[in-house]
Write a protein that holds these residues in place. Structure first.
Motif, PDB file in Angstrom:
ATOM      1  N   GLU A  40      -8.619  12.641   8.059  1.00  0.00           N
ATOM      2  CA  GLU A  40      -8.377  11.295   7.549  1.00  0.00           C
ATOM      3  C   GLU A  40      -7.077  11.170   6.754  1.00  0.00           C
ATOM      4  OE1 GLU A  40     -11.368   9.831   4.759  1.00  0.00           O
ATOM      5  OE2 GLU A  40     -11.292   7.892   5.750  1.00  0.00           O
ATOM      6  N   ASN A  41      -6.597  12.276   6.223  1.00  0.00           N
ATOM      7  CA  ASN A  41      -5.437  12.202   5.331  1.00  0.00           C
ATOM      8  C   ASN A  41      -4.117  12.132   6.083  1.00  0.00           C
ATOM      9  OD1 ASN A  41      -6.554  12.114   2.704  1.00  0.00           O
ATOM     10  ND2 ASN A  41      -7.244  14.231   3.023  1.00  0.00           N
ATOM     11  N   ILE A  42      -3.045  11.912   5.299  1.00  0.00           N
ATOM     12  CA  ILE A  42      -1.708  11.779   5.874  1.00  0.00           C
ATOM     13  C   ILE A  42      -1.236  13.121   6.447  1.00  0.00           C
ATOM     14  CG2 ILE A  42       0.703  11.279   5.282  1.00  0.00           C
ATOM     15  CD1 ILE A  42      -0.421   9.354   3.109  1.00  0.00           C
ATOM     16  N   GLN A  47      -8.388  18.594   0.196  1.00  0.00           N
ATOM     17  CA  GLN A  47      -8.089  18.323  -1.221  1.00  0.00           C
ATOM     18  C   GLN A  47      -7.430  19.524  -1.893  1.00  0.00           C
ATOM     19  OE1 GLN A  47      -8.286  15.301  -1.650  1.00  0.00           O
ATOM     20  NE2 GLN A  47      -9.622  14.912   0.101  1.00  0.00           N
ATOM     21  N   ARG A  50      -3.959  19.879  -0.679  1.00  0.00           N
ATOM     22  CA  ARG A  50      -3.434  18.523  -0.495  1.00  0.00           C
ATOM     23  C   ARG A  50      -1.902  18.545  -0.419  1.00  0.00           C
ATOM     24  NH1 ARG A  50      -4.467  12.858   0.057  1.00  0.00           N
ATOM     25  NH2 ARG A  50      -6.574  13.251  -0.691  1.00  0.00           N
ATOM     26  N   PRO A  56       6.384  17.453  -2.946  1.00  0.00           N
ATOM     27  CA  PRO A  56       7.709  17.473  -3.568  1.00  0.00           C
ATOM     28  C   PRO A  56       7.808  18.482  -4.715  1.00  0.00           C
ATOM     29  CG  PRO A  56       6.500  15.520  -4.259  1.00  0.00           C
ATOM     30  CD  PRO A  56       5.621  16.247  -3.301  1.00  0.00           C
ATOM     31  N   ARG A  87      -4.657  10.920   9.829  1.00  0.00           N
ATOM     32  CA  ARG A  87      -5.004   9.509   9.600  1.00  0.00           C
ATOM     33  C   ARG A  87      -6.028   9.040  10.628  1.00  0.00           C
ATOM     34  NH1 ARG A  87      -0.332   5.595   8.636  1.00  0.00           N
ATOM     35  NH2 ARG A  87      -2.015   4.525   7.549  1.00  0.00           N
ATOM     36  N   ALA A 141      -8.238  13.094  -8.826  1.00  0.00           N
ATOM     37  CA  ALA A 141      -7.282  12.028  -8.516  1.00  0.00           C
ATOM     38  C   ALA A 141      -5.916  12.373  -9.101  1.00  0.00           C
ATOM     39  CB  ALA A 141      -7.778  10.694  -9.065  1.00  0.00           C
ATOM     40  N   MET A 145      -2.336  13.213  -7.062  1.00  0.00           N
ATOM     41  CA  MET A 145      -1.039  12.580  -7.327  1.00  0.00           C
ATOM     42  C   MET A 145       0.007  13.625  -7.699  1.00  0.00           C
ATOM     43  SD  MET A 145      -2.508   9.307  -9.352  1.00  0.00           S
ATOM     44  CE  MET A 145      -0.961   8.529  -9.727  1.00  0.00           C
ATOM     45  N   SER A 148       0.809  15.596  -4.265  1.00  0.00           N
ATOM     46  CA  SER A 148       1.429  14.877  -3.157  1.00  0.00           C
ATOM     47  C   SER A 148       2.633  14.048  -3.582  1.00  0.00           C
ATOM     48  CB  SER A 148       0.400  13.990  -2.442  1.00  0.00           C
ATOM     49  OG  SER A 148      -0.192  13.112  -3.352  1.00  0.00           O
ATOM     50  N   SER A 149       2.731  13.701  -4.876  1.00  0.00           N
ATOM     51  CA  SER A 149       3.852  12.865  -5.308  1.00  0.00           C
ATOM     52  C   SER A 149       4.532  13.362  -6.581  1.00  0.00           C
ATOM     53  CB  SER A 149       3.375  11.421  -5.531  1.00  0.00           C
ATOM     54  OG  SER A 149       3.137  10.772  -4.295  1.00  0.00           O
ATOM     55  N   ALA A 150       4.178  14.560  -7.047  1.00  0.00           N
ATOM     56  CA  ALA A 150       4.765  15.118  -8.278  1.00  0.00           C
ATOM     57  C   ALA A 150       4.672  14.126  -9.437  1.00  0.00           C
ATOM     58  CB  ALA A 150       6.212  15.552  -8.046  1.00  0.00           C
TER      59      ALA A 150
ATOM     60  N   ARG B  10      12.509  13.516  -2.835  1.00  0.00           N
ATOM     61  CA  ARG B  10      12.231  12.767  -1.607  1.00  0.00           C
ATOM     62  C   ARG B  10      13.043  11.476  -1.580  1.00  0.00           C
ATOM     63  NH1 ARG B  10       6.130  11.803  -2.191  1.00  0.00           N
ATOM     64  NH2 ARG B  10       6.831  11.542  -4.331  1.00  0.00           N
ATOM     65  N   ASP B  28       4.716   8.981  -0.572  1.00  0.00           N
ATOM     66  CA  ASP B  28       3.749   8.413  -1.523  1.00  0.00           C
ATOM     67  C   ASP B  28       2.683   7.647  -0.753  1.00  0.00           C
ATOM     68  OD1 ASP B  28       5.055   9.241  -3.804  1.00  0.00           O
ATOM     69  OD2 ASP B  28       5.913   7.275  -4.282  1.00  0.00           O
ATOM     70  N   CYS B  56     -10.580   7.705  -7.422  1.00  0.00           N
ATOM     71  CA  CYS B  56     -10.679   9.056  -6.843  1.00  0.00           C
ATOM     72  C   CYS B  56      -9.420   9.506  -6.105  1.00  0.00           C
ATOM     73  CB  CYS B  56     -11.881   9.161  -5.918  1.00  0.00           C
ATOM     74  SG  CYS B  56     -11.609   8.460  -4.268  1.00  0.00           S
ATOM     75  N   MET B  57      -8.639   8.579  -5.571  1.00  0.00           N
ATOM     76  CA  MET B  57      -7.402   8.880  -4.847  1.00  0.00           C
ATOM     77  C   MET B  57      -7.608   9.758  -3.616  1.00  0.00           C
ATOM     78  SD  MET B  57      -4.959   7.179  -6.288  1.00  0.00           S
ATOM     79  CE  MET B  57      -3.364   7.884  -5.929  1.00  0.00           C
TER      80      MET B  57
END
Lengths: 472, 98
Positions: A40-42, A47, A50, A56, A87, A141, A145, A148-150, B10, B28, B56-57
């Motif tokens: 399901e994830n990108i 997890q 992830r 990054p 996805r 959560a 973050m 996946s997004s630093a 990025r 993102d 939960c993200m």
């Protein structure tokens, strides 16, 4: 880019690209079986790993060596002939091993000879007063973050709860320059004594030294309050403060971000909807599927690997994935299976990977007051149903979670009970003086994730399908 | 609530939140970009209208529901940002036809 599955039939379909799914799909493809991995994830990783292929965070030591193990698993999978689709949301799996998957807003159907469900875990509900306020999130959560997004917490941040992930997250936030004002440790004091007889296996497990070093690293920089027995978040439409009781003393601290964590539990929705039998696990306090030693469930052809088979951690998940895939190969292509690592060796790996788990389960068993709320505290976040509403329903005859739906809409919102199911089971069990096993769970059905009516209507149908429902 | 680590190299991606341009980073998710923006991105629930933010993200809680390019009830934590994406903070239920 998203792609529909290339074929309609596969030898093995693996659902979930975390540690178990990655290992299972690679093993299955290695045995020459046509293999499809749906996630399901990108990107792959689940997890625990992830964003392993895209993070990054460049400084490797900030995420820790255990994280980068995931890169090898992804590499092994990509080197194999397995087809992987990201996805891709699986919304149905049935006893005929037919799978419905939504990719890019359209549904496709595939049939498998063997299905390996590797849908992993989710964080245990942490129903305290105010847990629905903006500014309250799970520790997982924040970690998502971060990986996946630093992104790291910047405002006044409190982490509350217990368990290994909590300490790992705290260490990672600090290494990346984020802020933590206080850690509220909810581990019950009695748990230390209960866990003591199990300590030997833990002391000789890899968790021990790593866990100790991490806790030391965090304690050097953050005030840790042990023995927290009450916890509440408050604010007007936004988290403003966290209050707690520790050692009989109440304190409130202004807070912008509260991260909650009290362990993880199997993500059972897909397996339960497929009809897989689950039992209440009294140690891990959750539903776990009934499986044989190869991960085979009560539904012929469906195996479950990874934390969805009962919480064992990433190392165990990888081995469980390999075992389930090897068992599938033995059944479908015995000659090819002989080329894979022998089952006996895999079982040895599993024993090693699961060492120390009972100690962790006992030490970090969440306290009753943080599992079973009372009064106005929301239990079902989707339908905004409080503990007292559920107790009122019990008082007028609701017998279990499934019947409760006729009284209240608990579990009927979009999350389909993922964030209230365990709480409802334990709350009703306590109110009715029964065991969770006797009380049971929601009856889960497809679609296990919401899809639009338009997507359902666009599903290809035969003349016979149409005739079956059209009048005249 | 959150800040970006300086090591993040990025490429930037421009997206629009209720018509205002914000800069996200490639890779993102919509939810991460919204939380990183520092804007008030609270949705309101379909049942009581209570304000919420993602919890939960990881695709489980549905507290990140958002309207993306005109389609309501999308899980923002599962959708990656794309250049020019139009995001609307969803207030209450998804509307018919959106």
């Amino acid at each position: 880019m998203t792609f529909a599955p290339k074929r309609e039939d596969y030898d093995v379909v693996v659902i979930g690209a975390g540690p178990a799914g990655l290992a299972a799909a690679a093993t299955s493809a290695e045995a020459g079986l046509s293999t499809l991995l749906l996630d399901e994830n990108i990107g792959p990783g689940g997890q625990v790993y992830r964003a392993i292929a895209s993070t990054p965070v460049i400084e490797r030591n900030q995420l820790g060596a255990d994280y980068w193990v995931g890169a090898d698993l992804v590499q092994a999978l990509r080197a194999s002939n397995a087809e992987i689709i990201q996805r891709a949301t699986v919304w149905s799996l049935d006893r005929n091993l037919e799978i419905a998957v939504s990719v890019g807003g359209a549904s496709a159907f595939v049939k498998a000879r063997r299905v390996i469900v590797a849908t992993g875990a989710l964080e245990r509900p942490f129903p305290i007063p105010g847990w629905t306020l903006p500014g309250v999130m799970t520790a997982g959560a924040a970690q998502t973050m971060l990986k996946s997004s630093a992104l790291v917490p910047d405002g006044r941040t409190v982490i509350a709860g217990q368990g290994p992930l909590l300490w790992l997250l705290a260490a990672q936030i600090l290494r990346l320059g984020g802020r933590i004002n206080r850690i509220l440790d909810t581990t019950e004091r009695g748990n230390y004594f209960a866990a003591l007889p199990r300590a030997f296996a833990f002391l000789t497990s890899p968790y021990f030294a790593k866990g100790l070093a991490m806790m030391r690293e965090v304690r050097a920089k953050v005030q840790v309050v042990p023995g927290v027995t009450e916890l509440a978040a408050s604010g007007d439409g936004q988290l403003a403060s966290v209050s707690y009781v520790a050692g009989g003393k109440r304190e409130a601290i202004p807070t912008d971000l509260l991260l909650l964590h009290q362990g993880v539990v199997p993500n059972v929705n897909l397996a339960m909807a497929a009809g897989v039998e689950h039992r209440w696990d009294d140690l891990q306090l959750c539903w776990s599927p009934v499986l044989d030693q190869n991960g085979n469930s009560s539904v012929a052809g469906i195996a479950i690997a990874g934390d969805g088979a009962g919480i064992g951690g990433a190392g165990a998940a990888v081995v469980r994935g390999r075992i389930a895939a090897r068992a599938a190969a033995e059944a479908l292509a015995p000659a090819a299976a002989a080329k894979l690592p022998p089952m006996a060796a895999l079982r040895g790996d599993l024993v090693k990977a699961e060492r120390g788990r009972i100690f962790l389960d006992t030490l970090f068993r969440p306290a009753r007051q943080f599992r079973i709320p009372s009064g106005d505290t929301i239990v079902c976040r989707c339908e905004e149903i409080a503990a007292k509403d559920i107790l009122d329903a019990v008082a007028i005859g609701a017998t279990g979670p499934n019947q409760l739906k006729a009284y209240r809409r608990a579990g009927m919102g979009p999350c389909q009970g993922r964030l209230c199911g365990l709480t409802v089971t334990e709350l009703m069990a306590q109110a009715r003086g029964k065991t969770p096993q006797e009380i049971g769970y929601y009856r889960l059905r497809a679609p296990v994730k919401p899809i639009t009516l338009a997507e359902l209507a666009a599903v290809p149908k035969s003349e016979a399908d149409v005739k079956a429902v059209v009048r005249g | 609530m959150f800040k970006r680590s300086e090591q993040d190299k990025r490429p930037p991606v421009e997206i629009f939140v209720d018509g205002t341009a914000i800069t996200a980073q490639q890779g993102d998710t919509v939810s991460a970009a919204l939380l990183a923006s520092g804007r008030d991105v609270r949705r309101s629930t379909a049942v009581s209208g209570a304000p919420r933010l993602p919890y939960c993200m990881m695709g489980v809680c549905f507290d990140c529901l958002v309207t993306i390019d005109g389609v309501g009830n999308r899980q923002g934590c599962l959708v990656p940002v794309a250049e020019g994406m139009q995001i609307e903070i969803q207030k209450g239920k998804r509307e018919i036809g959106r």
